[in-house]
Design a protein around this motif. Structure first.
Motif, PDB file in Angstrom:
ATOM      1  N   LEU A 216       0.851  -1.191   0.000  1.00  0.00           N
ATOM      2  CA  LEU A 216       0.000   0.000   0.000  1.00  0.00           C
ATOM      3  C   LEU A 216       0.883   1.236   0.000  1.00  0.00           C
ATOM      4  O   LEU A 216       1.869   1.294   0.736  1.00  0.00           O
ATOM      5  CB  LEU A 216      -0.895   0.023   1.242  1.00  0.00           C
ATOM      6  CG  LEU A 216      -1.769  -1.205   1.520  1.00  0.00           C
ATOM      7  CD1 LEU A 216      -2.525  -1.010   2.831  1.00  0.00           C
ATOM      8  CD2 LEU A 216      -2.737  -1.461   0.375  1.00  0.00           C
ATOM      9  N   THR A 217       0.515   2.228  -0.802  1.00  0.00           N
ATOM     10  CA  THR A 217       1.322   3.442  -0.914  1.00  0.00           C
ATOM     11  C   THR A 217       0.462   4.688  -0.835  1.00  0.00           C
ATOM     12  O   THR A 217      -0.354   4.927  -1.734  1.00  0.00           O
ATOM     13  CB  THR A 217       2.090   3.467  -2.262  1.00  0.00           C
ATOM     14  OG1 THR A 217       2.754   2.232  -2.459  1.00  0.00           O
ATOM     15  CG2 THR A 217       3.094   4.600  -2.301  1.00  0.00           C
ATOM     16  N   PRO A 218       0.607   5.495   0.210  1.00  0.00           N
ATOM     17  CA  PRO A 218      -0.109   6.780   0.227  1.00  0.00           C
ATOM     18  C   PRO A 218       0.364   7.655  -0.935  1.00  0.00           C
ATOM     19  O   PRO A 218       1.552   7.691  -1.254  1.00  0.00           O
ATOM     20  CB  PRO A 218       0.295   7.395   1.571  1.00  0.00           C
ATOM     21  CG  PRO A 218       0.745   6.240   2.414  1.00  0.00           C
ATOM     22  CD  PRO A 218       1.372   5.278   1.452  1.00  0.00           C
ATOM     23  N   CYS A 219      -0.579   8.342  -1.567  1.00  0.00           N
ATOM     24  CA  CYS A 219      -0.257   9.201  -2.715  1.00  0.00           C
ATOM     25  C   CYS A 219      -0.580  10.645  -2.355  1.00  0.00           C
ATOM     26  O   CYS A 219      -1.724  10.964  -2.008  1.00  0.00           O
ATOM     27  CB  CYS A 219      -1.063   8.744  -3.932  1.00  0.00           C
ATOM     28  SG  CYS A 219      -0.910   9.847  -5.338  1.00  0.00           S
ATOM     29  N   GLY A 220       0.427  11.521  -2.469  1.00  0.00           N
ATOM     30  CA  GLY A 220       0.267  12.884  -1.969  1.00  0.00           C
ATOM     31  C   GLY A 220      -0.103  13.947  -2.971  1.00  0.00           C
ATOM     32  O   GLY A 220      -0.425  15.078  -2.582  1.00  0.00           O
ATOM     33  N   SER A 221      -0.085  13.634  -4.283  1.00  0.00           N
ATOM     34  CA  SER A 221      -0.367  14.678  -5.275  1.00  0.00           C
ATOM     35  C   SER A 221      -0.744  14.054  -6.610  1.00  0.00           C
ATOM     36  O   SER A 221      -0.521  12.869  -6.849  1.00  0.00           O
ATOM     37  CB  SER A 221       0.864  15.568  -5.481  1.00  0.00           C
ATOM     38  OG  SER A 221       1.901  14.823  -6.120  1.00  0.00           O
ATOM     39  N   LEU A 243      -9.844  10.465  -6.685  1.00  0.00           N
ATOM     40  CA  LEU A 243      -8.688  10.971  -5.943  1.00  0.00           C
ATOM     41  C   LEU A 243      -8.422  12.435  -6.286  1.00  0.00           C
ATOM     42  O   LEU A 243      -8.224  13.274  -5.396  1.00  0.00           O
ATOM     43  CB  LEU A 243      -7.451  10.131  -6.250  1.00  0.00           C
ATOM     44  CG  LEU A 243      -7.368   8.768  -5.548  1.00  0.00           C
ATOM     45  CD1 LEU A 243      -6.318   7.874  -6.214  1.00  0.00           C
ATOM     46  CD2 LEU A 243      -7.018   8.944  -4.073  1.00  0.00           C
ATOM     47  N   LYS A 244      -8.466  12.751  -7.581  1.00  0.00           N
ATOM     48  CA  LYS A 244      -8.170  14.125  -8.011  1.00  0.00           C
ATOM     49  C   LYS A 244      -9.254  15.112  -7.589  1.00  0.00           C
ATOM     50  O   LYS A 244      -8.987  16.284  -7.365  1.00  0.00           O
ATOM     51  CB  LYS A 244      -7.968  14.154  -9.530  1.00  0.00           C
ATOM     52  CG  LYS A 244      -6.647  13.524  -9.965  1.00  0.00           C
ATOM     53  CD  LYS A 244      -6.472  13.545 -11.475  1.00  0.00           C
ATOM     54  CE  LYS A 244      -5.110  13.003 -11.870  1.00  0.00           C
ATOM     55  NZ  LYS A 244      -4.936  12.922 -13.344  1.00  0.00           N
ATOM     56  N   ASP A 245     -10.496  14.623  -7.478  1.00  0.00           N
ATOM     57  CA  ASP A 245     -11.606  15.501  -7.100  1.00  0.00           C
ATOM     58  C   ASP A 245     -11.838  15.556  -5.593  1.00  0.00           C
ATOM     59  O   ASP A 245     -12.727  16.274  -5.119  1.00  0.00           O
ATOM     60  CB  ASP A 245     -12.911  15.020  -7.772  1.00  0.00           C
ATOM     61  CG  ASP A 245     -12.882  15.213  -9.280  1.00  0.00           C
ATOM     62  OD1 ASP A 245     -12.032  15.985  -9.757  1.00  0.00           O
ATOM     63  OD2 ASP A 245     -13.691  14.565  -9.972  1.00  0.00           O
ATOM     64  N   SER A 246     -11.066  14.802  -4.841  1.00  0.00           N
ATOM     65  CA  SER A 246     -11.326  14.659  -3.399  1.00  0.00           C
ATOM     66  C   SER A 246     -11.021  15.917  -2.593  1.00  0.00           C
ATOM     67  O   SER A 246     -11.543  16.100  -1.500  1.00  0.00           O
ATOM     68  CB  SER A 246     -10.503  13.495  -2.831  1.00  0.00           C
ATOM     69  OG  SER A 246      -9.117  13.796  -2.884  1.00  0.00           O
ATOM     70  N   GLY A 247     -10.146  16.760  -3.136  1.00  0.00           N
ATOM     71  CA  GLY A 247      -9.734  17.946  -2.381  1.00  0.00           C
ATOM     72  C   GLY A 247      -8.538  17.674  -1.493  1.00  0.00           C
ATOM     73  O   GLY A 247      -7.840  18.599  -1.063  1.00  0.00           O
ATOM     74  N   ASN A 248      -8.283  16.390  -1.199  1.00  0.00           N
ATOM     75  CA  ASN A 248      -7.111  16.001  -0.404  1.00  0.00           C
ATOM     76  C   ASN A 248      -6.709  14.592  -0.844  1.00  0.00           C
ATOM     77  O   ASN A 248      -7.180  13.598  -0.291  1.00  0.00           O
ATOM     78  CB  ASN A 248      -7.431  16.031   1.089  1.00  0.00           C
ATOM     79  CG  ASN A 248      -6.188  15.835   1.951  1.00  0.00           C
ATOM     80  OD1 ASN A 248      -5.249  15.130   1.578  1.00  0.00           O
ATOM     81  ND2 ASN A 248      -6.171  16.459   3.126  1.00  0.00           N
ATOM     82  N   LEU A 250      -3.982  12.893  -0.583  1.00  0.00           N
ATOM     83  CA  LEU A 250      -3.264  12.089   0.409  1.00  0.00           C
ATOM     84  C   LEU A 250      -4.241  11.416   1.380  1.00  0.00           C
ATOM     85  O   LEU A 250      -4.173  10.202   1.612  1.00  0.00           O
ATOM     86  CB  LEU A 250      -2.264  12.961   1.172  1.00  0.00           C
ATOM     87  CG  LEU A 250      -1.397  12.234   2.202  1.00  0.00           C
ATOM     88  CD1 LEU A 250      -0.582  11.121   1.563  1.00  0.00           C
ATOM     89  CD2 LEU A 250      -0.471  13.226   2.912  1.00  0.00           C
ATOM     90  N   GLU A 251      -5.141  12.206   1.924  1.00  0.00           N
ATOM     91  CA  GLU A 251      -6.106  11.668   2.888  1.00  0.00           C
ATOM     92  C   GLU A 251      -6.994  10.605   2.247  1.00  0.00           C
ATOM     93  O   GLU A 251      -7.269   9.560   2.837  1.00  0.00           O
ATOM     94  CB  GLU A 251      -6.966  12.824   3.419  1.00  0.00           C
ATOM     95  CG  GLU A 251      -7.884  12.447   4.559  1.00  0.00           C
ATOM     96  CD  GLU A 251      -8.647  13.669   5.061  1.00  0.00           C
ATOM     97  OE1 GLU A 251      -9.861  13.771   4.752  1.00  0.00           O
ATOM     98  OE2 GLU A 251      -8.023  14.521   5.725  1.00  0.00           O
ATOM     99  N   SER A 253      -6.298   8.758  -0.432  1.00  0.00           N
ATOM    100  CA  SER A 253      -5.524   7.569  -0.799  1.00  0.00           C
ATOM    101  C   SER A 253      -5.292   6.675   0.419  1.00  0.00           C
ATOM    102  O   SER A 253      -5.312   5.441   0.307  1.00  0.00           O
ATOM    103  CB  SER A 253      -4.186   7.950  -1.436  1.00  0.00           C
ATOM    104  OG  SER A 253      -3.270   8.452  -0.485  1.00  0.00           O
ATOM    105  N   VAL A 254      -5.096   7.274   1.582  1.00  0.00           N
ATOM    106  CA  VAL A 254      -4.943   6.500   2.817  1.00  0.00           C
ATOM    107  C   VAL A 254      -6.255   5.789   3.156  1.00  0.00           C
ATOM    108  O   VAL A 254      -6.259   4.606   3.523  1.00  0.00           O
ATOM    109  CB  VAL A 254      -4.483   7.400   3.984  1.00  0.00           C
ATOM    110  CG1 VAL A 254      -4.585   6.670   5.315  1.00  0.00           C
ATOM    111  CG2 VAL A 254      -3.047   7.876   3.753  1.00  0.00           C
ATOM    112  N   ARG A 255      -7.361   6.515   3.017  1.00  0.00           N
ATOM    113  CA  ARG A 255      -8.679   5.913   3.304  1.00  0.00           C
ATOM    114  C   ARG A 255      -8.937   4.717   2.379  1.00  0.00           C
ATOM    115  O   ARG A 255      -9.378   3.646   2.824  1.00  0.00           O
ATOM    116  CB  ARG A 255      -9.783   6.965   3.125  1.00  0.00           C
ATOM    117  CG  ARG A 255     -11.170   6.481   3.556  1.00  0.00           C
ATOM    118  CD  ARG A 255     -12.262   7.464   3.153  1.00  0.00           C
ATOM    119  NE  ARG A 255     -12.493   7.466   1.715  1.00  0.00           N
ATOM    120  CZ  ARG A 255     -13.222   6.534   1.070  1.00  0.00           C
ATOM    121  NH1 ARG A 255     -13.772   5.544   1.738  1.00  0.00           N
ATOM    122  NH2 ARG A 255     -13.398   6.622  -0.232  1.00  0.00           N
ATOM    123  N   LEU A 256      -8.656   4.894   1.094  1.00  0.00           N
ATOM    124  CA  LEU A 256      -8.880   3.820   0.120  1.00  0.00           C
ATOM    125  C   LEU A 256      -7.962   2.634   0.387  1.00  0.00           C
ATOM    126  O   LEU A 256      -8.394   1.482   0.330  1.00  0.00           O
ATOM    127  CB  LEU A 256      -8.647   4.351  -1.300  1.00  0.00           C
ATOM    128  CG  LEU A 256      -9.724   5.266  -1.874  1.00  0.00           C
ATOM    129  CD1 LEU A 256      -9.232   5.915  -3.157  1.00  0.00           C
ATOM    130  CD2 LEU A 256     -11.019   4.494  -2.129  1.00  0.00           C
TER     131      LEU A 256
END
Length: 307
Positions: A216-221, A243-248, A250-251, A253-256
């Motif tokens: 698993l890899t958190p994605c920050g941008s 992910l791109k529309d989430s507004g965050n 990183l947050e 990607s961690v949730r997913l």
């Protein structure tokens, strides 16, 4: 303990993956980075630390690399020279094509002195020129140090195209692989189909299943997301847009990632598959490093809640 968990085929193996510092750093800078690694990792309740052997991979695709390739330190040397204060067992990746047969044999001789864990990595593409092949590396391992606790790489997304990833895994088990670490997973459906076929093949052919450790890899941008796709990580279109529309990013990607692992862990457990997790921390931004530790702790809870 890590060797025992692998060889007794336990579920819930928990790993943390990092890349060694770049070779462009001075010795003093490497010392500072290593101290941060030791401080952070010593506080984690994990079974093992994964150290990657980074390859360029530019000849794998015609698409432009989103981030420039900068060579990193040899993971074995970094582990031995700079992380000696860390008591955590190591899994060291080895890009076997970088070695001559003689040098690889010499390294295998060194591994007899301690219970090293390793993952052998083959060519990133058919165009890549290698000194030795993955098959030759497996053969040398069996000849020189058959007790080396060896893992392999598996790519669940590849299964949706070629439908034989489970067979590739069992072929590598026959070549003495005792566990598998996946490429970063963002395609849940592909991972579940792979696990299902892995369990089915095991039952039909009376073969034991070894641990499958999902990365698993958190994605920050958005740029990191593009880089992950460039690396060959399959991110379904709907998920990329979410992910791109989430507004965050990183947050989200961690949730997913947490949700994906929980599904895969329960899915595997029902089928008798020992499933584990490897949380990658390959970014340098503090926010992303902190997110990787948070994700690791969430994964640990999932494993404990489903014992």
């Amino acid at each position: 303990m890590l060797t025992d968990k692998i060889r007794t085929k336990q579920s819930g193996i928990l790993l943390y993956g990092i890349t060694p510092p770049k070779v462009k750093h001075t010795s003093e800078e490497i010392e500072v980075i290593a101290k941060k690694h030791v401080d952070r990792i010593s506080k984690l309740d994990i079974d093992g630390l994964v150290l990657y052997d980074i390859q360029d991979e530019s000849d794998r695709t015609d698409e432009k690399r989103p981030f420039p390739f900068i060579k990193t330190l040899n993971p074995c040397e970094y582990s031995k020279k700079y992380l000696q204060d860390l008591k955590t067992p190591r899994i060291v990746y080895r890009a076997v094509g970088n070695f001559t047969s003689e040098k690889f044999t010499a390294w295998l001789e060194e591994t007899k002195q301690s219970q090293v864990h390793s993952v052998f990595v083959g060519a990133a593409s058919h165009e890549q020129q290698n000194n030795i092949t993955l098959r030759e590396a497996y053969s040398l391992k069996r000849e020189v140090n058959d007790n080396l606790c060896l893992g392999g790489i598996t790519i669940p997304e590849r299964h949706t195209k070629k439908h034989n990833e489970h067979e590739r895994v069992f072929a590598k088990i026959d070549s003495s692989c005792e566990y598998f670490i996946t490429q970063c997973v963002y395609d849940l459906e592909a991972a579940k189909i792979f696990l299902s076929d892995y369990a089915k093949y095991s039952k039909e052919n009376n073969k034991e299943m070894v641990p499958i450790i999902f990365t698993l890899t958190p994605c920050g941008s958005a740029k990191t997301l593009d880089f992950m796709k460039w690396l060959g990580i399959n991110i379904p279109n709907y998920l990329e847009e979410d992910l791109k529309d989430s507004g965050n990013i990183l947050e989200e990607s961690v949730r997913l990632s947490k949700m994906f692992f929980e599904e895969l862990y329960i899915f595997g457990k029902k089928r008798g598959i020992p499933v584990g997790c490897n949380v990658e921390s390959v970014a340098i931004r503090k926010e992303e490093i902190d997110a990787s530790v948070d994700l690791l702790n969430e994964v640990k809870k999932i494993i404990k809640d489903n014992e």
